[in-house]
Design a protein around this motif. Structure first.
Motif, PDB file in Angstrom:
ATOM      1  N   THR A   1     -14.780  -1.632  -8.334  1.00 57.40           N
ATOM      2  CA  THR A   1     -12.872  -1.330  -9.137  1.00 57.40           C
ATOM      3  C   THR A   1     -12.301  -2.559  -9.119  1.00 57.40           C
ATOM      4  O   THR A   1     -11.936  -2.360  -8.151  1.00 57.40           O
ATOM      5  N   THR A   2     -11.340  -2.364 -10.182  1.00 63.02           N
ATOM      6  CA  THR A   2      -9.872  -3.225  -9.595  1.00 63.02           C
ATOM      7  C   THR A   2      -9.050  -1.884  -9.646  1.00 63.02           C
ATOM      8  O   THR A   2      -8.956  -0.895  -9.945  1.00 63.02           O
ATOM      9  N   LEU A   3      -7.915  -1.996  -8.409  1.00 64.07           N
ATOM     10  CA  LEU A   3      -6.684  -1.306  -7.841  1.00 64.07           C
ATOM     11  C   LEU A   3      -6.131  -2.441  -8.312  1.00 64.07           C
ATOM     12  O   LEU A   3      -5.505  -3.282  -7.192  1.00 64.07           O
ATOM     13  N   ASN A   4      -5.488  -1.821  -9.633  1.00 63.40           N
ATOM     14  CA  ASN A   4      -4.428  -1.993  -9.755  1.00 63.40           C
ATOM     15  C   ASN A   4      -2.966  -1.279  -9.507  1.00 63.40           C
ATOM     16  O   ASN A   4      -2.394  -0.358  -9.443  1.00 63.40           O
ATOM     17  N   ALA A   5      -1.481  -1.687  -8.783  1.00 65.73           N
ATOM     18  CA  ALA A   5      -0.430  -0.946  -7.873  1.00 65.73           C
ATOM     19  C   ALA A   5       0.097  -0.280  -8.791  1.00 65.73           C
ATOM     20  O   ALA A   5       0.317  -1.237 -10.559  1.00 65.73           O
ATOM     21  N   ALA A   6       0.464   0.944  -9.273  1.00 71.87           N
ATOM     22  CA  ALA A   6       0.983   1.099  -9.712  1.00 71.87           C
ATOM     23  C   ALA A   6       1.888   0.940 -10.764  1.00 71.87           C
ATOM     24  O   ALA A   6       3.292   0.748 -11.787  1.00 71.87           O
ATOM     25  N   SER A   7       3.718   0.928  -9.317  1.00 72.67           N
ATOM     26  CA  SER A   7       4.431  -0.131  -9.871  1.00 72.67           C
ATOM     27  C   SER A   7       4.546  -1.937 -10.027  1.00 72.67           C
ATOM     28  O   SER A   7       4.929  -2.106 -10.994  1.00 72.67           O
ATOM     29  N   THR A   8       3.694  -2.613 -10.050  1.00 80.91           N
ATOM     30  CA  THR A   8       3.170  -3.803 -11.028  1.00 80.91           C
ATOM     31  C   THR A   8       2.411  -3.756 -11.531  1.00 80.91           C
ATOM     32  O   THR A   8       2.288  -4.927 -12.300  1.00 80.91           O
ATOM     33  N   PHE A   9       1.173  -3.293 -11.674  1.00 85.42           N
ATOM     34  CA  PHE A   9       0.422  -3.671 -12.365  1.00 85.42           C
ATOM     35  C   PHE A   9      -0.840  -4.748 -11.367  1.00 85.42           C
ATOM     36  O   PHE A   9      -1.588  -5.505 -12.216  1.00 85.42           O
ATOM     37  N   MET A  10      -0.179  -5.699 -10.381  1.00 85.80           N
ATOM     38  CA  MET A  10      -1.072  -6.328 -10.269  1.00 85.80           C
ATOM     39  C   MET A  10      -2.533  -5.556  -8.997  1.00 85.80           C
ATOM     40  O   MET A  10      -1.763  -4.495  -8.648  1.00 85.80           O
ATOM     41  N   ALA A  11      -3.336  -6.287  -8.789  1.00 90.70           N
ATOM     42  CA  ALA A  11      -4.405  -5.852  -8.376  1.00 90.70           C
ATOM     43  C   ALA A  11      -3.664  -6.533  -6.959  1.00 90.70           C
ATOM     44  O   ALA A  11      -3.812  -7.161  -6.385  1.00 90.70           O
ATOM     45  N   ILE A  12      -4.893  -5.165  -6.303  1.00 86.55           N
ATOM     46  CA  ILE A  12      -5.072  -5.602  -4.460  1.00 86.55           C
ATOM     47  C   ILE A  12      -6.351  -6.885  -4.785  1.00 86.55           C
ATOM     48  O   ILE A  12      -7.431  -6.859  -4.842  1.00 86.55           O
TER      49      ILE A  12
END
Length: 178
Positions: free
Chosen positions: A41-52
């Motif tokens: 899975t892709t993990l996107n920060a809820a604050s920025t929607f950018m991926a780890i």
């Protein structure tokens, strides 16, 4: 004792336990395989929607983990332990696991997976958001959570380990990769 010496001591102790037990992660994986389920899975920060993201799609041990624009790269795909459990978080591109030195504020990095390394053991806790399913990821050994450093909104910001604070920079949206 320095952090590096402490990590070496943990690794040496773990290697001894694996030898005594007669079973290692490599034996479980077979030749060149992996002991992990092949679901990422892709993990996107809820604050920025950018991926780890593993910086630069590196496959080198110790490569830093950052937040970056979601581009579908395998360096942004992670295998998580089963819901509500604790285990390793493996990167699809490198096959290495998310690791911490256990010091708050230090950047997370990837290292070869070692099932007996407590610094690679992460608990996955569901944390529903208005945008959908999400998780928080906590290191059970250090008590620190995966965090976007300084609640940064910049691409390239470090992913670090920090004290739990319930903020969106510690919540990660799940986006099925494969």
């Amino acid at each position: 004792m320095t952090t590096r010496l402490f990590r070496r001591s943990l690794r040496a102790a773990g290697a001894g336990l694996a030898l005594c037990g007669g079973l290692s992660l490599a034996a479980l994986a077979g030749s060149g395989g992996t002991a992990f389920a092949q679901s990422y899975t892709t993990l996107n920060a809820a604050s920025t929607f950018m991926a780890i993201d593993v910086n630069g799609a590196s496959t080198a041990p110790g490569a830093g983990v950052i937040q970056w624009y979601d581009n579908g790269g395998a360096n942004q795909h992670w295998s998580l332990p089963g819901g509500g459990s604790t285990g390793m978080i493996q990167n699809q591109n490198s096959g290495m696991c998310l690791d911490t030195d256990g010091i708050a504020g230090d950047q997370l990095f990837q290292m070869p997976c070692e099932s007996n390394n407590p610094l690679e053991q992460w608990s996955v806790t569901e944390n529903w958001t208005a945008f959908g399913d999400a998780v928080v990821l906590g290191n059970s050994y250090s008590g620190l959570w995966v965090d976007v450093y300084g609640n940064s909104y910049s691409a390239g910001a470090a992913i670090d380990a920090w004290y739990p604070n319930g903020q969106p920079n510690q919540t990660f949206m799940l986006d099925g990769a494969n």
